[in-house]
Design an enzyme around this catalytic site. Structure first.
Site, short mmCIF file in Angstrom:
data_model
loop_
_atom_site.label_atom_id
_atom_site.label_comp_id
_atom_site.label_asym_id
_atom_site.label_seq_id
_atom_site.Cartn_x
_atom_site.Cartn_y
_atom_site.Cartn_z
N ASP A 79 0.85 -1.20 0.00
CA ASP A 79 0.00 0.00 0.00
C ASP A 79 0.88 1.24 0.00
O ASP A 79 1.66 1.45 0.92
CB ASP A 79 -0.90 -0.04 1.24
CG ASP A 79 -1.69 1.25 1.42
OD1 ASP A 79 -1.91 1.95 0.40
OD2 ASP A 79 -2.08 1.56 2.56
N ASN B 240 -0.23 4.54 -0.21
CA ASN B 240 -0.81 5.81 0.25
C ASN B 240 -1.53 5.72 1.59
O ASN B 240 -2.28 6.62 1.95
CB ASN B 240 -1.75 6.38 -0.82
CG ASN B 240 -2.92 5.45 -1.11
OD1 ASN B 240 -2.96 4.33 -0.59
ND2 ASN B 240 -3.87 5.91 -1.90
N ASP C 179 -4.04 3.98 2.71
CA ASP C 179 -5.48 3.70 2.86
C ASP C 179 -5.74 2.24 3.25
O ASP C 179 -6.89 1.82 3.34
CB ASP C 179 -6.26 4.08 1.59
CG ASP C 179 -5.92 3.21 0.40
OD1 ASP C 179 -5.00 2.36 0.51
OD2 ASP C 179 -6.56 3.37 -0.66
N ASP D 213 -4.72 -10.70 -15.54
CA ASP D 213 -5.75 -11.68 -15.25
C ASP D 213 -6.94 -11.37 -16.15
O ASP D 213 -7.43 -10.24 -16.17
CB ASP D 213 -6.15 -11.59 -13.77
CG ASP D 213 -6.54 -12.93 -13.19
OD1 ASP D 213 -7.33 -13.64 -13.84
OD2 ASP D 213 -6.06 -13.26 -12.09
N ASP E 108 -8.98 -16.70 -16.12
CA ASP E 108 -9.79 -17.18 -15.01
C ASP E 108 -10.83 -18.21 -15.47
O ASP E 108 -11.54 -17.98 -16.45
CB ASP E 108 -10.51 -15.97 -14.39
CG ASP E 108 -11.13 -16.26 -13.05
OD1 ASP E 108 -10.37 -16.57 -12.11
OD2 ASP E 108 -12.36 -16.17 -12.93
N GLU F 172 -6.76 -21.09 -16.27
CA GLU F 172 -7.15 -21.75 -15.02
C GLU F 172 -8.25 -22.75 -15.34
O GLU F 172 -9.26 -22.38 -15.96
CB GLU F 172 -7.64 -20.73 -14.00
CG GLU F 172 -7.86 -21.35 -12.64
CD GLU F 172 -8.84 -20.60 -11.76
OE1 GLU F 172 -8.76 -20.74 -10.54
OE2 GLU F 172 -9.71 -19.89 -12.29
N HIS G 41 -3.81 -17.27 -4.71
CA HIS G 41 -4.69 -16.51 -3.84
C HIS G 41 -5.95 -17.27 -3.43
O HIS G 41 -6.76 -16.75 -2.67
CB HIS G 41 -5.09 -15.21 -4.55
CG HIS G 41 -5.91 -15.48 -5.79
ND1 HIS G 41 -5.39 -16.13 -6.90
CD2 HIS G 41 -7.21 -15.25 -6.07
CE1 HIS G 41 -6.34 -16.27 -7.79
NE2 HIS G 41 -7.45 -15.73 -7.33
N ASP G 42 -6.16 -18.47 -3.96
CA ASP G 42 -7.33 -19.27 -3.61
C ASP G 42 -6.99 -20.43 -2.68
O ASP G 42 -7.90 -21.15 -2.24
CB ASP G 42 -7.96 -19.89 -4.87
CG ASP G 42 -8.56 -18.86 -5.81
OD1 ASP G 42 -8.97 -17.78 -5.34
OD2 ASP G 42 -8.61 -19.14 -7.02
#
Ligand code: TEU
Ligand code: CA
Length: 570
Positions: free
Chosen positions: A27, A29, A31, A104, A206, A263, A339-340
């Site tokens: 990150d 900035n 947030d 992606d 995907d 995928e 990430h899954d």
């Protein structure tokens, strides 16, 4: 720039790909949300690791029902991630370092907030109506079929304006596109060319094997009475899949120098060969899921949540079938992490006392195989699963929906449901990247969108780069080896000792060279004896996760907990 070896498409077999999940990477900035300038600030880190390609999870405009896998504008950047100018700067920075970028491509479905769907849902004669998949809504409330969506509930969502249901294989905010409609396909090819013309180097596609739906959308086989049924098997090998992919190749990929990976949940070996065959296929490689499904009870309606331990002999059998079948007919992707999926060191290694050894062992196992290895952010640090105290700390739609169904509808004990989440939740992989030992692991100066794993004080990139024995330096050396040894890229795979439940050993042979990979998958010492048919005169130890005594014999040795060795025999 010190090194600039821009890979060409011809090199994808020698490449190592690094996956970035942008929300959790860095990150810039404050947030609390990772962003594109954050990625740009870490490109030197990627270059130092030695990766050739980045696969960037979606950064397009999205309402974030599924963290960007629900796209509302394919040609715009998500506001939270930055601007198109930030994207261009990031891409330039990658190319300047010889790193290629795979975007992606999420085109099995869009967001329900995409203008196409906003139009399509208005009336049956809207020009966009046929961009999606509809069925009449009977007045008795019955459903068109028994399919269960990936994120719980029916795949059918009512659309009162037209008196119809629309199909969504994932969340109800992810309506499936109708690939039977040639206009949809042209839209997809056009947006692919938009990004290729901007200079991106390819796509990770995907759930691309779900784009062709079977005629009539028949009921799925009943594996649990009186309920909706798992439905992926109905759509992962549709009648027009290969036709659509070949058309996509001809109309959107040919003429560009691309790297592509599809995928493909439930992919069969035949599908792997068909799609990745260099002459007759369409994509460079697939993500198949067979090995990811081995620690779930097959045929159980609870899917991935039906936990069972991994049997190493199953992993050997599965990996070996793919290694052998795709030999000179196609090409494998190699992954343990994304990430899954839960973190591999927590899943199949040991995230306690043997964390470092087992992370290196799993890496040795994977990177020695034939195919293109993928490293998911944090894997190179040996990052571990998260164990948040309460469900409120989780963010993933799949996890939250599963919890709600189990606790509210089926009255299961919250602690038991959380225990499953600790093992399999996708959020295990999505906690912020651990850059240093400071608050929130250096990911953000603000409040992170999801908590950092509390072990960031010990497990972080700054520590790893300072420690020559770290998981990070081990990955760096493995990645470098791929560039030096043709046998790692081309060598023919052979499994040793298929019945051994503890040690996974295999060879790769090319010309007079044999690569030998020996991995102890247990926290105990294990004896290893090299089968007599593996003949050689000299041996060289390429990499190992323990100090190996030079006098140790390749023929017979005792492996320490999670020990891994890679030799070249000549
Ligand atoms: O995943 C598709 C998929 O089949 C799974 O890995 C899925 O996430 C499963 O539910 C895991 O338990 C892809 C993306 O990688 C995933 O992040 C998206 O949520 C999904 O497609 C929908 O776009
Ligand atoms: Ca930010």
């Amino acid at each position: 720039m010190a090194v600039s070896h821009v890979s060409k498409a011809a090199d994808w077999k020698q490449s190592v790909v690094y996956q970035i999940y942008p929300r959790s990477f860095c990150d810039s900035n404050g947030d609390g949300i990772g962003d594109l300038p954050g990625i740009t600030s870490k490109l030197d880190y990627l270059q130092a690791l030695g990766v050739d390609v980045v696969w960037l999870s979606p950064v397009y405009r999205s309402p974030n029902d599924d963290n960007g896998y629900d796209i509302s504008d394919y040609r715009a950047i998500m506001d939270e991630f930055g601007s198109m100018a930030d994207f261009d700067t990031m891409l330039e920075g990658m190319h300047a370092r010889g790193i290629r970028l795979m975007m992606d491509l999420v085109v099995n479905h869009t967001s329900d907030e995409h203008p196409w769907f906003q139009q399509a849902r208005q009336s049956r004669d809207n020009p966009y109506h046929d961009y999606y998949i509809w069925r009449d809504m009977p007045t008795d409330g019955s459903l068109p079929n028994n399919w269960e969506a990936a994120f719980s509930g029916s795949v059918w969502e009512p659309n009162p304006a037209t008196g119809e249901y629309y199909l969504h294989m994932f969340s109800k905010k992810q309506p499936d596109l109708n690939w039977e409609n040639p206009k949809v396909r042209q839209e997809v090819y056009a947006l692919m060319r938009f990004w290729l013309d901007k200079g991106v180097d390819g796509f990770r596609m995907d759930v691309i094997n779900m784009i062709s739906k079977p005629a009539g959308l028949p009921d799925a086989p009943v594996i649990r009475g009186g309920h909706l049924q798992p439905s992926f098997g109905m759509v992962t090998n549709g009648p027009r899949l290969l036709e659509f992919l070949r058309e996509m190749k001809a109309q959107a990929l040919d003429g560009y120098d691309t790297i592509t990976v599809g995928e493909a949940p439930l992919a069969t070996i035949q599908q792997g060969v068909d799609i990745t065959n260099a002459q007759t296929g369409a994509l460079n490689m697939l993500f198949q899921f067979e090995h990811m499904d081995l620690d779930a009870i097959p045929g159980d309606g609870r899917g991935k949540w039906a936990l069972r331990p991994l049997a190493l002999t199953d992993l050997k059998a599965s990996m070996s079938r793919w290694q052998n079948a795709l030999w000179q007919t196609g090409w494998n992707s190699l992954y343990l992490s994304n990430h899954d999926q839960p973190r591999p060191v927590s899943r199949w290694g040991d995230d306690g006392v043997h964390r470092v050894a087992s992370a290196k062992m799993l890496a040795t196992f994977l990177h020695g195989l034939q195919g293109t290895p993928y490293v998911y952010q944090g894997e190179e640090l040996g990052m571990t699963n998260a164990r948040f105290a309460c469900i409120e700390d989780y963010r993933d739609i799949e996890t939250l929906n599963m919890y709600r169904e189990a606790v509210q509808d089926r009255h299961e004990a919250p602690a038991e449901v959380l225990a499953r989440i600790y093992v399999k939740s996708r959020d295990n992989a999505r906690t912020p990247m651990q850059w240093d030992a400071t608050t929130h692991g250096g990911f953000t100066t603000g409040t992170p969108w999801m908590q950092t794993n509390p072990n960031h004080a010990e497990v972080n990139a700054a520590q790893a780069r300072d420690d020559a024995d770290s998981v990070w330096h081990y990955y760096r050396r493995l990645i470098a080896l791929r560039k030096q040894l043709p046998v790692l890229v081309e060598g023919r795979y052979a499994l040793l000792q298929p019945e051994d439940p503890n040690v996974y050993a295999y060879t790769r042979a090319l010309g007079g060279e044999v690569l030998l990979v020996v991995c102890n998958f247990t926290p105990h010492e294990q004896a290893f004896v090299l089968p007599a048919h593996v003949a050689f005169e000299t041996q060289e130890l390429l990499i190992a996760n323990y100090a190996v005594n030079a006098a140790d014999s390749v023929r017979a040795c005792t492996l320490r907990p999670f020990e891994a060795r890679m030799h070249v025999l000549r």
